[in-house]
Enzyme design. Structure first.
Site, PDB file in Angstrom:
ATOM      1  N   ARG A 172       0.978  -1.277  -0.094  1.00  0.00           N
ATOM      2  CA  ARG A 172       0.006   0.081   0.135  1.00  0.00           C
ATOM      3  C   ARG A 172       0.827   1.179   0.047  1.00  0.00           C
ATOM      4  O   ARG A 172       0.309   2.220  -0.421  1.00  0.00           O
ATOM      5  CB  ARG A 172      -1.058   0.026   0.793  1.00  0.00           C
ATOM      6  CG  ARG A 172      -2.106  -1.006   0.930  1.00  0.00           C
ATOM      7  CD  ARG A 172      -3.110  -1.276   1.889  1.00  0.00           C
ATOM      8  NE  ARG A 172      -2.477  -1.674   3.230  1.00  0.00           N
ATOM      9  CZ  ARG A 172      -2.310  -2.708   3.679  1.00  0.00           C
ATOM     10  NH1 ARG A 172      -3.030  -4.013   2.813  1.00  0.00           N
ATOM     11  NH2 ARG A 172      -1.828  -3.177   4.866  1.00  0.00           N
ATOM     12  N   GLU A 195       5.094  -9.764  15.971  1.00  0.00           N
ATOM     13  CA  GLU A 195       4.609 -10.501  17.376  1.00  0.00           C
ATOM     14  C   GLU A 195       4.988 -11.883  17.012  1.00  0.00           C
ATOM     15  O   GLU A 195       5.509 -12.468  18.181  1.00  0.00           O
ATOM     16  CB  GLU A 195       3.098 -10.084  17.060  1.00  0.00           C
ATOM     17  CG  GLU A 195       2.542 -10.030  18.612  1.00  0.00           C
ATOM     18  CD  GLU A 195       0.965  -9.738  18.626  1.00  0.00           C
ATOM     19  OE1 GLU A 195       0.518  -9.261  17.735  1.00  0.00           O
ATOM     20  OE2 GLU A 195       0.398 -10.254  19.569  1.00  0.00           O
TER      21      GLU A 195
HETATM   22  P1  AMP Z   1       4.150  -2.081  11.590  1.00  0.00           P
HETATM   23  O1  AMP Z   1       5.414  -2.536  11.191  1.00  0.00           O
HETATM   24  O2  AMP Z   1       3.497  -2.849  12.971  1.00  0.00           O
HETATM   25  O3  AMP Z   1       4.218  -0.519  12.003  1.00  0.00           O
HETATM   26  O4  AMP Z   1       3.044  -2.314  10.755  1.00  0.00           O
HETATM   27  C1  AMP Z   1       2.988  -1.468   9.594  1.00  0.00           C
HETATM   28  C2  AMP Z   1       2.402  -2.409   8.480  1.00  0.00           C
HETATM   29  O5  AMP Z   1       1.492  -3.250   8.517  1.00  0.00           O
HETATM   30  C3  AMP Z   1       2.074  -1.424   7.155  1.00  0.00           C
HETATM   31  O6  AMP Z   1       2.561  -1.733   5.937  1.00  0.00           O
HETATM   32  C4  AMP Z   1       0.594  -1.473   7.306  1.00  0.00           C
HETATM   33  O7  AMP Z   1      -0.044  -1.602   5.958  1.00  0.00           O
HETATM   34  C5  AMP Z   1       0.379  -2.800   7.747  1.00  0.00           C
HETATM   35  N1  AMP Z   1      -0.507  -2.892   9.055  1.00  0.00           N
HETATM   36  C6  AMP Z   1      -0.407  -3.132  10.422  1.00  0.00           C
HETATM   37  N2  AMP Z   1      -1.392  -2.777  11.269  1.00  0.00           N
HETATM   38  C7  AMP Z   1      -2.489  -2.649  10.437  1.00  0.00           C
HETATM   39  C8  AMP Z   1      -3.779  -2.345  10.639  1.00  0.00           C
HETATM   40  N3  AMP Z   1      -4.298  -2.454  11.780  1.00  0.00           N
HETATM   41  N4  AMP Z   1      -4.604  -2.054   9.545  1.00  0.00           N
HETATM   42  C9  AMP Z   1      -4.109  -2.121   8.148  1.00  0.00           C
HETATM   43  N5  AMP Z   1      -2.713  -2.181   8.229  1.00  0.00           N
HETATM   44  C10 AMP Z   1      -1.805  -2.528   9.077  1.00  0.00           C
END
Ligand code: AMP
Length: 169
Positions: A57, A94
């Site tokens: 995205r 996680e």
């Molecule tokens: P993080 O590495 O935990 O910051 O997760 C970010 C990535 O995971 C991004 O590329 C987001 O598109 C996806 N992502 C994580 N949590 C969500 C969520 N609740 N809704 C949509 N996309 C998420």
């Protein structure tokens, strides 16, 4: 109002996760314009040469933003997708770990890189992207996203890296 175009999908992709679905925003001419204009306004206060988007995205928003600002675009992809020589970075999830890759010649001569993704959650993806740009000799300058799940404290994980978002939850 960008937030009105974000759909909450409970228990996707697994129980307990509330997925922030951006497809209603993308399919609305007004929503898409507001999002890209908002990101462009943030970017106008930053100094950079090129935009880097994170699969998948981050490609949508990153490329639209790059076009709007008349700069180039670098993809960061999941493993095995990029055809040329790559650098890679792994990060903890996680459960388990994930890896992302970039072409080694994507940001030559210390180019200043603006990192773009749709959503910042724990910050693990952005942190790995930041390290990856540094690894190939580029200069990451800031992280920009449409949605920030502030309760997951991603920006703390990113330390001194400047983080900007259009909507915070
Ligand atoms: P993080 O590495 O935990 O910051 O997760 C970010 C990535 O995971 C991004 O590329 C987001 O598109 C996806 N992502 C994580 N949590 C969500 C969520 N609740 N809704 C949509 N996309 C998420």
């Amino acid at each position: 109002m960008i937030a009105s175009y974000i759909r909450d999908v409970p228990d996707f992709p697994k129980p307990g996760i509330v997925f922030k679905d951006i497809t209603p925003l993308l399919q609305s001419a007004e929503g898409l314009r507001e999002a890209i204009d908002g990101l462009a306004e943030i970017a106008s206060g930053l100094s950079f040469d090129v935009i880097c988007g994170i699969e998948s995205r981050g490609f949508i928003f990153g490329t639209a933003l790059a076009r709007q600002l008349d700069v180039g675009f670098i993809p960061i992809r999941k493993p095995g997708k990029l055809p040329w020589k790559t650098a890679s970075e792994s990060y903890e999830l996680e459960y388990g770990s994930d890896t992302i890759e970039i072409h080694v010649d994507a940001a030559p001569d210390g180019q200043r890189v603006l990192l773009v993704d749709d959503l910042l959650a724990t910050g693990g993806t952005m942190q790995a992207a930041w390290k990856l740009v540094e690894k190939i000799g580029g200069t990451p300058v800031a992280c920009v996203c449409v949605i920030e799940l502030a309760f997951l404290a991603g920006r703390e994980r990113l330390g001194a890296a400047p983080v900007h978002s259009l909507i915070q939850y």
